[in-house]
Design an enzyme around this catalytic site. Structure first.
Site, PDB file in Angstrom:
ATOM      1  N   ASN A  61      32.033  33.815  33.858  1.00 30.51           N
ATOM      2  CA  ASN A  61      31.052  34.314  34.480  1.00 30.51           C
ATOM      3  C   ASN A  61      29.659  33.634  34.845  1.00 30.51           C
ATOM      4  OD1 ASN A  61      31.985  37.684  33.197  1.00 30.51           O
ATOM      5  ND2 ASN A  61      32.440  36.967  35.132  1.00 30.51           N
ATOM      6  N   ASP A  77      35.559  46.121  34.551  1.00 26.64           N
ATOM      7  CA  ASP A  77      35.377  45.466  35.833  1.00 26.64           C
ATOM      8  C   ASP A  77      34.915  46.401  36.960  1.00 26.64           C
ATOM      9  OD1 ASP A  77      35.349  43.100  37.444  1.00 26.64           O
ATOM     10  OD2 ASP A  77      37.395  43.413  37.826  1.00 26.64           O
TER      11      ASP A  77
END
Ligand code: IPE
Ligand code: IPE
Ligand code: MG
Length: 253
Positions: A77, A29
């Site tokens: 996502n 991330d």
């Protein structure tokens, strides 16, 4: 200076046991934030992130880690802007083609987990070719979680088992933790020993919900594009110092 990989091997052998993780899972991330703090578009962070993926796969392979699972795209996502998603798909296809050589040279065995039905055909084709080419490689399993969600995975297993019970090919009493384990996308992989997250957020974000039950967690504020080999080795070193109790008591107490 002492080779850090050698140091990890020495620590393991001094204890007379292997404290090296067999399976490491990583939430990669912070790509967007890394780019934005440098005045770059978010996609530049994703592009740089691929270099970290290469470094991590090479290091895991050198260390003879059994499996490494990398969270590439979550089932959530898809909420991202269309332009970012298009770039991520482009990057995935490019990765599958351009990294073939490295994957083969390192003897890595590629595996993917997650849904296939929402991925574009060109990505699937490139992916399937690399999967087939690397299928008999003897080294580390490189597992890419693409359109993956932990809840989606468990739902998928629940439906499959319900169908088999309804058809009579499975009885309710056959459903055990082992059976569920063997039906997950990660069937055949060792349990996740160590879960690393970059970007500093203290959450799991729907990653490997079942498999992380007793994983050791290691979180750094560093963003994925700036995550280094030294930090990765540091996380593995820290893992070796952790006492895992799995709900029981320490062996020597
Ligand atoms: C992780 O980086 C990569 C993907 C989710 C595809 P992000 O894109 O989430 O980066 P941040 O968290 O916004 O910085
Ligand atoms: C997790 O990161 C997914 C990947 C790294 C692929 P996110 O950026 O999607 O997680 P949240 O939204 O911050 O929880
Ligand atoms: Mg993020």
């Amino acid at each position: 200076m002492k080779d850090p990989i050698k140091a990890i091997e020495d620590t393991s052998s001094e204890r007379g046991e292997t404290k090296r993780p067999r399976h490491i899972a990583i939430i990669m991330d912070g790509n967007g934030r890394w780019a934005q703090t440098r005045g770059l578009p978010r996609i530049e962070g994703h592009r740089r992130g691929v270099e970290t993926v290469r470094m991590i796969s090479e290091t895991a392979s050198e260390l003879k880690i059994d499996a490494i699972t990398l969270y590439c795209l979550s089932s959530e996502n898809w909420k991202r802007p269309e332009t970012e998603l298009q770039f991520l798909m482009h990057l995935l296809e490019q990765y599958m083609v351009e990294e073939r050589r490295t994957i083969m040279d390192q003897g890595l065995r590629l595996k993917t987990i997650g849904r296939r039905d929402r991925l574009p055909e060109n990505v699937l084709q490139a992916m399937d070719k690399t999967l087939a080419m690397s299928a008999n490689n003897p080294g580390t399993q490189l597992v890419l979680a693409i359109d993956y969600g932990g809840r989606d995975e468990i739902t998928h297993v629940a439906r499959q088992l319900a169908r088999e019970v309804a058809q009579g090919s499975l009885s309710e009493s056959d459903i055990s933790e082992d059976l569920i384990n063997n039906r997950l996308y990660t069937a055949g992989l060792p349990d996740v020993d160590l879960m690393i997250r970059t970007g500093g957020d203290m959450r799991v974000s729907n990653f490997l919900l079942w498999q992380l039950s007793y994983s050791e967690l290691w979180i750094t504020d560093k963003c994925w594009p700036e995550f280094t080999r030294e930090q990765f080795l540091g996380a593995i070193d820290d893992f070796a110092m952790r006492q895992r109790r799995f709900g029981g008591l320490n062996v020597n107490e």
